[in-house]
Scaffold this motif. Structure first.
Motif, PDB file in Angstrom:
ATOM      1  N   LYS A  92       0.823  -1.205   0.000  1.00 15.12           N
ATOM      2  CA  LYS A  92       0.000   0.000   0.000  1.00 15.12           C
ATOM      3  C   LYS A  92       0.861   1.261   0.000  1.00 15.12           C
ATOM      4  O   LYS A  92       0.575   2.224  -0.691  1.00 15.12           O
ATOM      5  CB  LYS A  92      -0.921  -0.005   1.212  1.00 15.12           C
ATOM      6  CG  LYS A  92      -1.990  -1.055   1.076  1.00 15.12           C
ATOM      7  CD  LYS A  92      -2.878  -1.145   2.275  1.00 15.12           C
ATOM      8  CE  LYS A  92      -4.019  -2.103   1.956  1.00 15.12           C
ATOM      9  NZ  LYS A  92      -4.817  -2.418   3.110  1.00 15.12           N
ATOM     10  N   GLN A  93       1.928   1.237   0.796  1.00 15.00           N
ATOM     11  CA  GLN A  93       2.787   2.416   0.869  1.00 15.00           C
ATOM     12  C   GLN A  93       3.530   2.609  -0.451  1.00 15.00           C
ATOM     13  O   GLN A  93       3.665   3.730  -0.939  1.00 15.00           O
ATOM     14  CB  GLN A  93       3.792   2.268   2.021  1.00 15.00           C
ATOM     15  CG  GLN A  93       3.215   2.632   3.373  1.00 15.00           C
ATOM     16  CD  GLN A  93       2.127   1.680   3.827  1.00 15.00           C
ATOM     17  OE1 GLN A  93       2.247   0.477   3.626  1.00 15.00           O
ATOM     18  NE2 GLN A  93       1.075   2.191   4.423  1.00 15.00           N
ATOM     19  N   ILE A 117       2.590   1.765  -3.427  1.00 13.42           N
ATOM     20  CA  ILE A 117       1.656   2.299  -4.429  1.00 13.42           C
ATOM     21  C   ILE A 117       1.455   3.793  -4.202  1.00 13.42           C
ATOM     22  O   ILE A 117       1.433   4.583  -5.141  1.00 13.42           O
ATOM     23  CB  ILE A 117       0.323   1.526  -4.371  1.00 13.42           C
ATOM     24  CG1 ILE A 117       0.533   0.110  -4.917  1.00 13.42           C
ATOM     25  CG2 ILE A 117      -0.766   2.248  -5.159  1.00 13.42           C
ATOM     26  CD1 ILE A 117      -0.629  -0.814  -4.706  1.00 13.42           C
ATOM     27  N   GLN A 118       1.367   4.192  -2.926  1.00 11.57           N
ATOM     28  CA  GLN A 118       1.186   5.614  -2.637  1.00 11.57           C
ATOM     29  C   GLN A 118       2.419   6.412  -3.058  1.00 11.57           C
ATOM     30  O   GLN A 118       2.301   7.497  -3.622  1.00 11.57           O
ATOM     31  CB  GLN A 118       0.919   5.803  -1.139  1.00 11.57           C
ATOM     32  CG  GLN A 118       0.351   7.175  -0.834  1.00 11.57           C
ATOM     33  CD  GLN A 118      -0.044   7.335   0.622  1.00 11.57           C
ATOM     34  OE1 GLN A 118       0.295   6.514   1.467  1.00 11.57           O
ATOM     35  NE2 GLN A 118      -0.760   8.391   0.912  1.00 11.57           N
ATOM     36  N   GLU A 165      -4.318   5.726  -3.180  1.00  9.93           N
ATOM     37  CA  GLU A 165      -4.431   4.822  -2.050  1.00  9.93           C
ATOM     38  C   GLU A 165      -5.307   3.639  -2.432  1.00  9.93           C
ATOM     39  O   GLU A 165      -6.328   3.808  -3.082  1.00  9.93           O
ATOM     40  CB  GLU A 165      -5.057   5.535  -0.849  1.00  9.93           C
ATOM     41  CG  GLU A 165      -4.199   6.654  -0.330  1.00  9.93           C
ATOM     42  CD  GLU A 165      -4.842   7.395   0.841  1.00  9.93           C
ATOM     43  OE1 GLU A 165      -5.849   6.896   1.379  1.00  9.93           O
ATOM     44  OE2 GLU A 165      -4.324   8.463   1.187  1.00  9.93           O
TER      45      GLU A 165
END
Lengths: 604, 350
Positions: free
Chosen positions: A241-242, A244-245, A251
């Motif tokens: 997730k991080q 991708i951010q 998000e």
């Protein structure tokens, strides 16, 4: 230049990566025995398809899966199957599971391999099938079956394919070393996955503490469209997730998957496995694992056959047993301790840390929370760790869930920074576990209630049918009697015997028909609405059933309308439960259709 | 081979609570030094007396509650509460006034609520507010006259004698009201120029007090630099106070000017050392801003229209009351969510 975004929170723990990057990747000696757990990843366990005593060849499948969610297990080398038994497996709980024990014969005799050198001329499905048959599960840590991941939902298009070479956990160097030495294979694997998914962008993301890996990957991607993006070193930038951010500024929606926003992440190790499976026909039988820690005189990165016992690796890396205090599988932030070094390396084992007491000291006793908020400062998911801690500790699960407990990625940062030395992550894990158990029990209770209600309904229906049949018989008998009497009066004395026979045969026919209907009834399941309608149509008159079905239809339509309006409201508010409602609407839509169908059939 | 079984994370690098508290205590030293230089030995004696009493009271309460005494005394929180009271009470306050304040802080406000981490109110400010209401005379007349210790200030022994005997007559020679008090009470009859001629003001701002506040500001900035506190609360406290002062009081003939608000009284001590007490403050970034701004606004309101010249204790306590409410409505937006989940958990939250 790709634009980079930052994620909130994060920490910079001591990296300690230099311990295991001084030497090239080594191949350890063949251990005495290989222990291959039937379940090495998320999903269904495989079933052994060899028998004890059988000789197997290198790369031969020894356990297969039937369900879609799981991957087979292959023999990492040629040898004899010694046992299929319960053995300790790498698991936080230190549990045992079914494993195949293989005694290598040292001949390294390969089973037949079937390279797909020109994979582009094949169908994508064939390549996906090959990836599945080669036993590839994500080599990053969670171990999601790769072929399943490479089949995003039909309505989701993957625009951006990210190869995750961030490797943000301290100590772990498996991806770093693989990128340095096997950049070409990694890029080939990435291109195969890109060919399957047809994304618009391919990115390899690497933290800036791995300049050698960046150089190697840059060289391997020269002339291709693949972007190599160097990201700042910060834990947990390698979290899906991080990452991708960082790379896209988007998000992943809570409870969703990256494909929901058109992104997919794959691990560099997975890329190597895909490349080998497709181009060389080699299944996943080995992986690159870091063996490090200060209790080792010779830490390094190894290309390990799956099933190799951890103790064998530790010996290879020069274990100083008296210095060893903690044995960790995975990184120091998210890994778990082992009770015994006899567990095998599996597909998800990226690191073994043999730590001394000074290196990773025992944490001081837990003090009361002073609400300093350092956990919230550092949380990469922007949760409120201290509130979650209180609610989890107090068993207030509803409140903890309300504060998004299930969005916690268990990265361990909150515990890392806590001045009161509270093992926060442990509290969340426990709370999540309790909630899951409660949900399962709830579901069980719901099912039991449904079963009970269905049974009650069936009993009532049977009672009603019995009553109907009794009435029918009485009516038929009364009619027959009336007819008899009438005919007897009409025809006089000459033919009463014939008429009696006719009436009797009519009664017998009716009885037979009833019996037949009764016999056919149990075969049709009583719960589904169609069969309910049909069986009623057969046994009783049609009119009341149509009424019932009409009622059913109107109820279903009404429910569908309510759900639709709820969904519209939720959409307007951008609420979090849109997906759930969409599913509910779809379900109700089906229900209405079924009811319509049943009604139409009943009318015909 | 005894393998340790522990849960992740295995690596930790946290500054323990005791360490954090110690740094906070060290960061008050510039302010304490300025107090001692400009107002004599009073605060230094108070600090030592308050810390000793705080530790004693904490130990006694822990014993009564059956808790490990050494374990909790070592966290330095009781010592910090004593220290903060010693810094904020009037330098020449009689010993029993500070004793009541310390005992109320440790026993009532802290230990009876469950000890470290469980107190809803800032213990030091509970103690301060209690003695301010109970002993108004002692609390408003025992402020030392600004005088350098090497000049006309009472000597160490004299100071000790004043504090121990608590005799008002002896101390009259050395005491006066605080600059905030002076300004507030005199501005109704005089112009600002006339008010500022009083010896407590010196070169236009509070004499001595500006150095004390500068000392606490310095310590506070150091705490920010050390990342022991975050910027949110101090900035919003000072911002709230400044904003109110600009909105209501640009006319120095009617209202206390901003410079005196910021540099007299307990402003800097309050903003950097008292309002930032994590246990009783709001949690999220947004919440901290609201909490701090609330304190700043209340300090101005109470100083200007309330009955007390300084108002940090009351402002902090009032905002402590509001903390659960603020926390409830200021959760951060979690990654992957459209909006923050506020309020009471209800059904249909998906």
């Amino acid at each position: 230049m790709t634009q980079l975004w930052d994620f909130s929170g994060g920490i910079h723990p001591a990296e300690n990566k230099y311990l295991s990057t001084t030497r090239p990747i080594e191949t350890p000696t063949l251990p005495e025995r290989l222990v291959l757990p039937l379940q090495q990843h998320i999903g269904a366990p495989a079933e052994a398809c060899v028998s004890v005593g059988e000789r197997v060849l290198k790369g031969q499948p020894i356990a297969k899966v039937t369900g879609a969610f799981g991957v087979p297990v292959h023999a990492p080398t040629s040898g004899n199957i010694e046992a299929i038994s319960m053995q300790p497996v790498p698991h936080p709980s230190g549990m045992s599971d079914w494993c195949i024990t293989l005694i290598p014969d040292g001949q390294e005799e390969w089973a037949e391999r079937d390279p797909m050198t020109d994979y582009r001329s094949l169908t994508r499905e064939a390549v996906l099938q090959r990836i599945r048959e080669s036993g590839i599960a994500g080599l990053g840590g969670a171990g999601f079956p790769t072929d399943v991941k490479l089949r995003p939902p039909k309505d989701r298009k993957v625009n951006t394919l990210i190869l995750n070479g961030a490797e943000c956990e301290p100590y772990i160097t498996a991806d770093d070393m693989a990128m340095r030495e096997r950049a070409d294979e990694i890029v080939t694997g990435l291109r195969i996955m890109a060919w399957i998914l047809r994304p618009e962008r391919c990115i390899v993301a690497i933290e800036d503490n791995k300049p050698e890996a960046v150089a190697a990957i840059r060289k391997a991607t020269e002339g291709t469209q693949t972007e190599v993006v160097v990201i700042p070193t910060k834990y947990p930038s390698g979290g899906e997730k991080q990452l991708i951010q960082i790379l896209t500024g988007m998000e992943v929606p809570s409870g969703g998957i990256p494909a929901d926003i058109g992104v997919m992440c794959q691990n560099t190790g997975t890329a190597i496995a895909v490349s080998r499976a497709v181009l060389h026909g080699e299944p996943l039988i080995s992986r690159i694992t870091t063996v490090t820690g200060r209790a080792l005189s010779n830490p390094g990165t190894f290309d390990v056959l799956l099933g190799t016992p951890v103790e064998h690796l530790l010996t290879q890396a020069g274990l100083e047993s008296e210095a060893l205090r903690r044995l960790i599988l995975g990184g120091p932030m998210m890994g778990y301790t082992l009770e015994t070094p006899s567990v095998p390396v599996v597909k998800t084992t990226n690191c073994v840390i043999a730590a001394t007491g000074q290196e990773l000291p025992t944490p001081p006793p837990e003090q009361p929370c002073i609400r300093c908020g350092m956990c919230a400062e550092a949380c990469p998911m922007e949760l409120l760790p201290q509130q979650l801690f209180w609610h989890s500790k107090a068993g207030e699960h509803e409140k903890a869930e309300h504060l998004n407990l299930f969005d916690c990625i268990e990265c361990g940062i909150c515990s890392y920074v806590c001045p009161s030395s509270i093992p926060l992550v442990q509290y969340y894990r426990a709370a999540k576990g309790e909630i899951r158990v409660q949900r399962a029990e709830h579901l069980k209770a719901d099912r039991a209630r449904e079963r009970f209600e269905a049974r009650q309904a069936r009993l009532e229906r049977e009672q009603q049918e019995k009553e109907d049949r009794r009435k029918e018989r009485a009516r038929a008998a009364a009619e027959a009697q009336a007819r008899n009497q009438a005919e007897a009066e009409d025809a006089g004395p000459e033919s009463p015997a014939a008429d009696n026979r006719a009436a009797k045969s009519a009664l017998v026919e009716q009885a037979l028909a009833r019996k037949k209907a009764k016999a056919s009834q149990p075969a049709a399941p009583a719960v589904s609405p169609e069969s309910k309608g049909e069986s009623k149509v057969e046994t009783t008159e049609q009119a009341p059933d149509i009424d019932a079905l009409e009622k059913q239809l109107s109820q279903a339509t009404a429910k569908l309308n309510t759900m639709q309006s709820m969904l519209e409201d939720a959409r307007a508010e951008n609420a979090d439960n849109v997906e759930k409602l969409e599913r509910a609407v779809a379900k109700n839509h089906d229900r209405v259709k079924r009811a319509e169908k049943a009604l139409a059939e009943a009318r015909n | 081979m005894a393998l340790a079984q522990q849960t992740s994370p295995h690596a930790r690098r946290a500054r323990p609570t005791s360490n954090l508290m110690l740094w906070v205590m060290l960061a008050t030293l510039p302010g304490l030094l300025a107090q001692t230089i400009f107002f004599g030995w009073g605060n230094l004696i108070n600090v030592i007396w308050c810390i000793a009493l705080a530790l004693g009271a904490e130990a006694a309460m822990l014993r009564l509650r059956g808790r490990p005494i050494a374990f909790f005394l070592k966290d330095n929180t009781a010592a910090l509460t004593g220290l903060l009271l010693g810094l904020s009470l009037p330098p020449l306050a009689p010993w029993w006034v500070s004793a009541v304040a310390v005992l109320a802080a440790i026993i009532l406000a802290k230990q009876l609520y469950g000890g470290l981490g469980s107190n809803p109110f800032n213990p030091a400010m509970v103690g301060y507010a209690l003695v301010l209401i109970s002993f108004p005379v002692a609390m408003t007349t025992t402020w030392a006259e600004p005088a350098l210790i090497w000049q006309s200030a009472p000597s160490l022994l004299e100071t000790l004698n004043i504090i121990v005997s608590g005799q008002q007559s002896t101390i009259d020679a050395f005491t006066m009201a605080t600059p905030l008090d002076q300004y507030k009470h005199n501005i109704s009859a005089q112009t600002s120029t006339e008010v500022l001629q009083h010896p407590t003001f010196g070169e236009g701002v509070a004499r001595g007090w500006e150095w004390v506040n500068a000392g606490f500001l310095l310590g506070g900035i150091w705490l920010l630099f050390m990342r022991i506190i975050t910027w949110n609360i101090p900035v919003s406290v000072l911002g709230g106070l400044a904003a109110m002062s600009v909105v209501f009081g640009t006319n120095a003939d009617l209202y206390t000017p901003l410079s005196i608000h910021l540099l007299a009284g307990a402003t800097m001590l309050g903003a950097f050392f008292i309002a930032t007490d994590p246990v009783s403050a709001a949690t999220s970034h947004q919440g901290k801003l609201i909490y701090g701004a609330g304190i700043g606004v209340l300090v101005y309101l109470i100083r200007t229209w309330g009955a007390y010249p300084d108002a940090v204790a009351f402002a902090v306590l009032l905002m402590n009351f509001a903390v659960p409410f603020i926390d409830y409505y200021t959760p951060p937006r979690t990654y992957g969510h459209h909006k923050a989940r506020r309020g009471i958990p209800g059904r249909n939250q998906g």
